[in-house]
Design a protein around this motif. Structure first.
Motif, mmCIF file in Angstrom:
data_model
loop_
_atom_site.group_PDB
_atom_site.id
_atom_site.type_symbol
_atom_site.label_atom_id
_atom_site.label_comp_id
_atom_site.label_asym_id
_atom_site.label_seq_id
_atom_site.Cartn_x
_atom_site.Cartn_y
_atom_site.Cartn_z
ATOM 1 N N THR A 132 0.830 -1.206 0.000
ATOM 2 C CA THR A 132 0.000 0.000 0.000
ATOM 3 C C THR A 132 0.864 1.256 0.000
ATOM 4 O O THR A 132 0.592 2.214 -0.730
ATOM 5 C CB THR A 132 -0.931 0.018 1.224
ATOM 6 O OG1 THR A 132 -1.808 -1.113 1.168
ATOM 7 C CG2 THR A 132 -1.753 1.284 1.268
ATOM 8 N N VAL A 136 0.739 4.352 -2.700
ATOM 9 C CA VAL A 136 0.371 5.714 -2.312
ATOM 10 C C VAL A 136 1.502 6.708 -2.542
ATOM 11 O O VAL A 136 1.273 7.909 -2.668
ATOM 12 C CB VAL A 136 -0.067 5.717 -0.821
ATOM 13 C CG1 VAL A 136 -0.241 7.117 -0.296
ATOM 14 C CG2 VAL A 136 -1.361 4.938 -0.665
ATOM 15 N N THR A 199 -11.263 11.220 8.299
ATOM 16 C CA THR A 199 -11.672 12.103 7.201
ATOM 17 C C THR A 199 -11.681 13.572 7.621
ATOM 18 O O THR A 199 -11.769 14.457 6.777
ATOM 19 C CB THR A 199 -13.075 11.714 6.705
ATOM 20 O OG1 THR A 199 -13.956 11.614 7.837
ATOM 21 C CG2 THR A 199 -13.038 10.380 5.986
ATOM 22 N N GLN A 204 -2.252 16.978 4.795
ATOM 23 C CA GLN A 204 -1.362 17.632 3.842
ATOM 24 C C GLN A 204 -0.063 18.050 4.546
ATOM 25 O O GLN A 204 0.030 18.047 5.764
ATOM 26 C CB GLN A 204 -2.071 18.826 3.222
ATOM 27 C CG GLN A 204 -3.332 18.416 2.456
ATOM 28 C CD GLN A 204 -3.965 19.563 1.718
ATOM 29 O OE1 GLN A 204 -3.350 20.139 0.814
ATOM 30 N NE2 GLN A 204 -5.192 19.914 2.079
ATOM 31 N N TYR A 252 -4.926 6.258 1.785
ATOM 32 C CA TYR A 252 -5.586 6.716 0.553
ATOM 33 C C TYR A 252 -6.402 7.980 0.780
ATOM 34 O O TYR A 252 -6.599 8.769 -0.150
ATOM 35 C CB TYR A 252 -6.411 5.582 -0.070
ATOM 36 C CG TYR A 252 -5.547 4.785 -1.025
ATOM 37 C CD1 TYR A 252 -5.349 5.221 -2.341
ATOM 38 C CD2 TYR A 252 -4.870 3.656 -0.606
ATOM 39 C CE1 TYR A 252 -4.523 4.537 -3.203
ATOM 40 C CE2 TYR A 252 -4.025 2.966 -1.463
ATOM 41 C CZ TYR A 252 -3.854 3.409 -2.766
ATOM 42 O OH TYR A 252 -3.004 2.741 -3.618
ATOM 43 N N GLU A 253 -6.838 8.209 2.006
ATOM 44 C CA GLU A 253 -7.447 9.506 2.323
ATOM 45 C C GLU A 253 -6.372 10.593 2.278
ATOM 46 O O GLU A 253 -6.604 11.688 1.759
ATOM 47 C CB GLU A 253 -8.108 9.476 3.708
ATOM 48 C CG GLU A 253 -8.547 10.839 4.247
ATOM 49 C CD GLU A 253 -9.565 11.553 3.372
ATOM 50 O OE1 GLU A 253 -9.731 12.779 3.544
ATOM 51 O OE2 GLU A 253 -10.225 10.889 2.529
ATOM 52 N N LEU A 255 -3.683 10.491 0.453
ATOM 53 C CA LEU A 255 -3.376 10.686 -0.975
ATOM 54 C C LEU A 255 -4.439 11.560 -1.633
ATOM 55 O O LEU A 255 -4.120 12.455 -2.418
ATOM 56 C CB LEU A 255 -3.280 9.331 -1.678
ATOM 57 C CG LEU A 255 -3.015 9.383 -3.193
ATOM 58 C CD1 LEU A 255 -1.672 10.028 -3.481
ATOM 59 C CD2 LEU A 255 -3.071 7.982 -3.790
ATOM 60 N N ARG A 256 -5.705 11.304 -1.293
ATOM 61 C CA ARG A 256 -6.791 12.112 -1.873
ATOM 62 C C ARG A 256 -6.600 13.570 -1.514
ATOM 63 O O ARG A 256 -6.692 14.454 -2.389
ATOM 64 C CB ARG A 256 -8.136 11.602 -1.341
ATOM 65 C CG ARG A 256 -9.356 12.309 -1.971
ATOM 66 C CD ARG A 256 -10.627 11.991 -1.215
ATOM 67 N NE ARG A 256 -10.643 12.612 0.107
ATOM 68 C CZ ARG A 256 -10.957 13.891 0.317
ATOM 69 N NH1 ARG A 256 -11.258 14.690 -0.688
ATOM 70 N NH2 ARG A 256 -10.953 14.383 1.545
ATOM 71 N N GLN A 257 -6.337 13.842 -0.241
ATOM 72 C CA GLN A 257 -6.152 15.232 0.184
ATOM 73 C C GLN A 257 -4.951 15.878 -0.461
ATOM 74 O O GLN A 257 -4.979 17.059 -0.830
ATOM 75 C CB GLN A 257 -6.022 15.302 1.712
ATOM 76 C CG GLN A 257 -7.269 14.960 2.478
ATOM 77 C CD GLN A 257 -7.100 15.182 3.969
ATOM 78 O OE1 GLN A 257 -6.215 15.915 4.402
ATOM 79 N NE2 GLN A 257 -7.948 14.541 4.771
ATOM 80 N N ARG A 258 -3.890 15.112 -0.596
ATOM 81 C CA ARG A 258 -2.626 15.675 -1.090
ATOM 82 C C ARG A 258 -2.601 15.850 -2.611
ATOM 83 O O ARG A 258 -1.680 16.458 -3.141
ATOM 84 C CB ARG A 258 -1.469 14.769 -0.638
ATOM 85 C CG ARG A 258 -1.324 14.711 0.874
ATOM 86 C CD ARG A 258 -0.490 13.540 1.322
ATOM 87 N NE ARG A 258 0.943 13.761 1.122
ATOM 88 C CZ ARG A 258 1.756 14.298 2.006
ATOM 89 N NH1 ARG A 258 1.282 14.669 3.192
ATOM 90 N NH2 ARG A 258 3.033 14.452 1.756
ATOM 91 N N THR A 259 -3.615 15.312 -3.298
ATOM 92 C CA THR A 259 -3.646 15.428 -4.756
ATOM 93 C C THR A 259 -4.856 16.221 -5.261
ATOM 94 O O THR A 259 -5.121 16.292 -6.452
ATOM 95 C CB THR A 259 -3.657 14.047 -5.421
ATOM 96 O OG1 THR A 259 -4.722 13.255 -4.876
ATOM 97 C CG2 THR A 259 -2.337 13.339 -5.195
ATOM 98 N N ILE A 260 -5.618 16.805 -4.318
ATOM 99 C CA ILE A 260 -6.761 17.631 -4.715
ATOM 100 C C ILE A 260 -6.261 18.847 -5.489
ATOM 101 O O ILE A 260 -5.352 19.541 -5.047
ATOM 102 C CB ILE A 260 -7.585 18.097 -3.485
ATOM 103 C CG1 ILE A 260 -8.301 16.902 -2.863
ATOM 104 C CG2 ILE A 260 -8.587 19.163 -3.888
ATOM 105 C CD1 ILE A 260 -9.023 17.262 -1.591
#
Length: 260
Positions: A132, A136, A199, A204, A252-253, A255-260
């Motif tokens: 994982t 990520v 969440t 970041q 993965y949360e 990653l989501r935040q860091r790639t928004i």
């Protein structure tokens, strides 16, 4: 060297004992099962000491491996079955030098994502987490108080060999904390009774995510050291998930935040 067909061959016996943690420590070597895992180790620059192979299998990979200084040893299918010791064999197996990285060897970006693992016991969980982390884009995995050696063949196999593409360092909790503090990395710990839902946390910037064992969770050391603690909501009777699943959900949360 002639083809080895005897199960009593001394080299085979010496290799087989590398399934034991004590022997891996003494020899400074480990076993790599599987063609994909061996290929990834080779491409990552891991020193492959020996390759045991069955003629006629994995010919493309063997051709690639022969370009190095690795000792190539042909064995019978029965001998490789013995070396595999319950693992499915794919006609090839390797003996490799165990990497010996320290915290001083780690090079990080200005805003790295780092994972800290405390007291993990099961090789399968550790390998899955490393897989994982690779997916990520984690820059380093720091392991403290491990209950299994990081380069256990089962860890390598369950990580699909990506362990060799990640800086993985074992050190004490105090050393890892000092390292994160010196690098100005925010520490976030996962715990069943965390302060907020994962969440709702800010993942970041420079971040160190700390995960503990399923049985005991995190020690007081990391719960006190963390700037914040997060939890995953649980609606049933279980109070936590498998640690590899929990790590994947939170990473993965991040990653989501860091790639928004």
């Amino acid at each position: 060297m002639e083809k080895i067909t005897s199960l009593q061959n001394e080299l085979i016996k010496k290799t087989q004992v590398l399934r034991e943690a004590s022997e891996r420590k003494v020899q400074g070597m480990t076993i790599i099962d599987g063609a994909r895992e061996i290929k990834r180790a080779f491409e990552a620059g891991i020193v492959l000491d020996k390759i045991f192979y069955v003629l006629g299998q994995q010919e493309g990979l063997l051709k690639q491996l022969k370009s190095g200084k690795t000792q190539m040893i042909e064995v019978s299918d029965k001998v490789l079955e013995k070396l595999a010791y319950g693992q499915r064999h794919e006609g090839i197996m390797a003996v490799a030098q165990v990497p010996s990285l320290t915290l001083k060897d780690i090079k990080l970006s200005k805003q790295p994502l780092v994972v800290v693992l405390e007291s993990l016991e099961k090789p399968g969980n550790l390998g899955a987490i490393l897989r994982t982390c690779d997916g990520v884009g984690v820059e380093a995995v720091l392991v403290c108080d491990p209950k299994t050696d990081v380069y256990n063949p089962n860890v390598i196999r369950s990580s699909t060999g990506v362990i060799f593409n990640l800086p993985v360092v074992c050190a004490s909790a105090e050393e890892i904390f000092s390292f994160l503090k010196a690098k100005k990395i925010k520490i976030c710990a996962s715990a069943p009774k965390g302060q907020k839902l994962y969440t709702q946390a800010d993942f970041q910037g420079a971040l160190g995510l700390v995960m503990g064992s399923e049985e005991k969770g995190l020690s007081d050391f990391w719960l006190l050291a963390a700037g914040e603690t997060v939890k995953i909501p649980m609606k049933g009777r279980a109070d936590s998930l498998n640690v590899s699943i929990s790590t994947a959900i939170i990473l993965y949360e991040a990653l989501r935040q860091r790639t928004i």
